[in-house]
Enzyme design. Sequence first.
Site, PDB file in Angstrom:
ATOM      1  N   ASP A 167      -7.296  16.975 -16.072  1.00 37.41           N
ATOM      2  CA  ASP A 167      -7.629  15.601 -16.440  1.00 37.41           C
ATOM      3  C   ASP A 167      -7.327  15.461 -17.932  1.00 37.41           C
ATOM      4  OD1 ASP A 167      -8.838  13.205 -17.243  1.00 37.41           O
ATOM      5  OD2 ASP A 167     -10.413  13.352 -15.727  1.00 37.41           O
ATOM      6  N   LYS A 207      -8.331   3.845 -19.811  1.00 42.70           N
ATOM      7  CA  LYS A 207      -8.713   4.202 -21.167  1.00 42.70           C
ATOM      8  C   LYS A 207      -7.540   3.967 -22.139  1.00 42.70           C
ATOM      9  CE  LYS A 207     -12.422   5.408 -18.931  1.00 42.70           C
ATOM     10  NZ  LYS A 207     -12.656   6.774 -18.474  1.00 42.70           N
ATOM     11  N   ARG A 226       0.845  -1.204   0.000  1.00 38.97           N
ATOM     12  CA  ARG A 226       0.000   0.000   0.000  1.00 38.97           C
ATOM     13  C   ARG A 226       0.880   1.254   0.000  1.00 38.97           C
ATOM     14  NH1 ARG A 226      -2.255   1.859   4.460  1.00 38.97           N
ATOM     15  NH2 ARG A 226      -2.448  -0.214   5.377  1.00 38.97           N
ATOM     16  N   TYR A 252     -16.049  14.631 -16.773  1.00 42.27           N
ATOM     17  CA  TYR A 252     -16.452  13.262 -16.508  1.00 42.27           C
ATOM     18  C   TYR A 252     -17.543  13.259 -15.425  1.00 42.27           C
ATOM     19  CZ  TYR A 252     -16.102   8.311 -15.585  1.00 42.27           C
ATOM     20  OH  TYR A 252     -16.405   6.993 -15.433  1.00 42.27           O
TER      21      TYR A 252
HETATM   22  C1  LIG Z   1     -13.092   7.299 -17.302  1.00 42.83           C
HETATM   23  C2  LIG Z   1     -12.702   8.657 -16.894  1.00 42.83           C
HETATM   24  C3  LIG Z   1     -12.478   8.969 -15.548  1.00 42.83           C
HETATM   25  C4  LIG Z   1     -12.677   7.965 -14.442  1.00 42.83           C
HETATM   26  O1  LIG Z   1     -11.785   6.904 -14.572  1.00 42.83           O
HETATM   27  P1  LIG Z   1     -12.061   5.400 -14.021  1.00 42.83           P
HETATM   28  O2  LIG Z   1     -10.782   4.714 -14.318  1.00 42.83           O
HETATM   29  O3  LIG Z   1     -13.238   4.869 -14.765  1.00 42.83           O
HETATM   30  O4  LIG Z   1     -12.339   5.543 -12.562  1.00 42.83           O
HETATM   31  C5  LIG Z   1     -12.084  10.251 -15.237  1.00 42.83           C
HETATM   32  N1  LIG Z   1     -11.931  11.190 -16.190  1.00 42.83           N
HETATM   33  C6  LIG Z   1     -12.155  10.922 -17.495  1.00 42.83           C
HETATM   34  C7  LIG Z   1     -11.961  12.004 -18.509  1.00 42.83           C
HETATM   35  C8  LIG Z   1     -12.544   9.661 -17.894  1.00 42.83           C
HETATM   36  O5  LIG Z   1     -12.770   9.392 -19.185  1.00 42.83           O
END
Ligand SMILES: *Cc1c(COP(=O)(O)O)cnc(C)c1O
Length: 397
Positions: free
Chosen positions: A182, A207, A57, A110
């Site tokens: 992000d 992603k 962790r 998101y």
């Molecule tokens: C999918 C996504 C998230 C969240 O990510 P997870 O891995 O599904 O928790 C945050 N920001 C964007 C732009 C995303 O496409």
Amino acid sequence: MTMKTATQAIHAGDAEARPGEPMGSPLVPATSFFADPDAVGFSANDLGAAMPHFYSRWSNPTVDLLERRLAALDGGEAALAFASGMAAVTGLFLHTLGAGDHLVVSDVCYAGVAELAHDILPRYGIAVTAVDTSDLAAVAAALRPETRLVHIETPANPILRLADIAAIARLAHEAGAKLSVDSTMATPVATRPIDFGADFVVHSLTKYACAHGDALGGAVIGGGEEIAALRKVAAIHFGGVINPFAAWLILRGLETLPLRMAAHQANAAAVAEFLGNHPRVRRAWWPGSPDHPQHDLARRQMRNFSGMVAFSAADGAALARQIADRVKVFAYAVSLGKTRSLIFHIPAEDLLRSSFRLEGRAAQAYRDWTGEGTFRVSVGLEDPADLIADLDAALSG
Ligand SMILES: *Cc1c(COP(=O)(O)O)cnc(C)c1O
């Protein structure tokens, strides 16, 4: 030697080459490591800078390699990997914000992040203002003396609206706030937000980084001291760390990220052009297209225009049903950045009410951009002729 992105994706953070040592990313599932009583403190408050691995962790060799590779790719000093993109955002928000502080967040982002900001943070005494971050005057007007963090998403999910990272970094810093970006849809291949002045970069590694749709992960990249402080709060105390196997899968995905992004971009260009000319489509958006209202900004801050395309159409709900029934190459499904192409319809009404909480002029601005709904298209790596034929059959009639 400063390596270029395609080389970093395969080499950055690698152990020194020694005869007999395994080549490639070691998968170490161990949770505990043999400890030296003189080197290891038991509390998170006794973390040494060069502390050996101790408990997973805190840190883990596979996760450590992923973190070093991500930091190199985004041009940051350090990175912290998380169990998901949402764990990364939550960890960053709760680390940088406390009772009495103020967050400025993109009003389109998101949905999970929007709901976290609107529904959860106020319970901890954190004030939140959501603004259209494509409008610099709106960002400037939202800043307050107690603003600690500005969080933007570019391109923003799902309408692919952009935010000017360099300009917002200047505004945030003048107000004494930090900027987090992000960059999930851009990936470090397209944009390195730290080069434009951002303090933190956030990714959902689920992603484009992973690519194969078989591991959840997230990351925050930033300065060394900030990431060490974040590790103490978000990894050691909140505990939302990535498991080594997911980290190993994502390391494997990252090796081909630069190559894949080039192919995603080429396929997206073809799909965006097809959609832009289709009679059923009201409007299509792709940052690489000269028709995108912020194409100049896209050219300034994106080296690759990514594989995300959005479009709107009249009678979107019925069209979504038709597309879901007909597609054979595309999958009608959520998520993005996979090798396989995905399409999903997001009605404006649902998103405005449940996630973004936009009303009045802000809701109108969203509808002006996208109409009554957005089809979010994650253009994958199949042959573009097959993708276009599949969409053509799905849209006809
Ligand atoms: C999918 C996504 C998230 C969240 O990510 P997870 O891995 O599904 O928790 C945050 N920001 C964007 C732009 C995303 O496409």
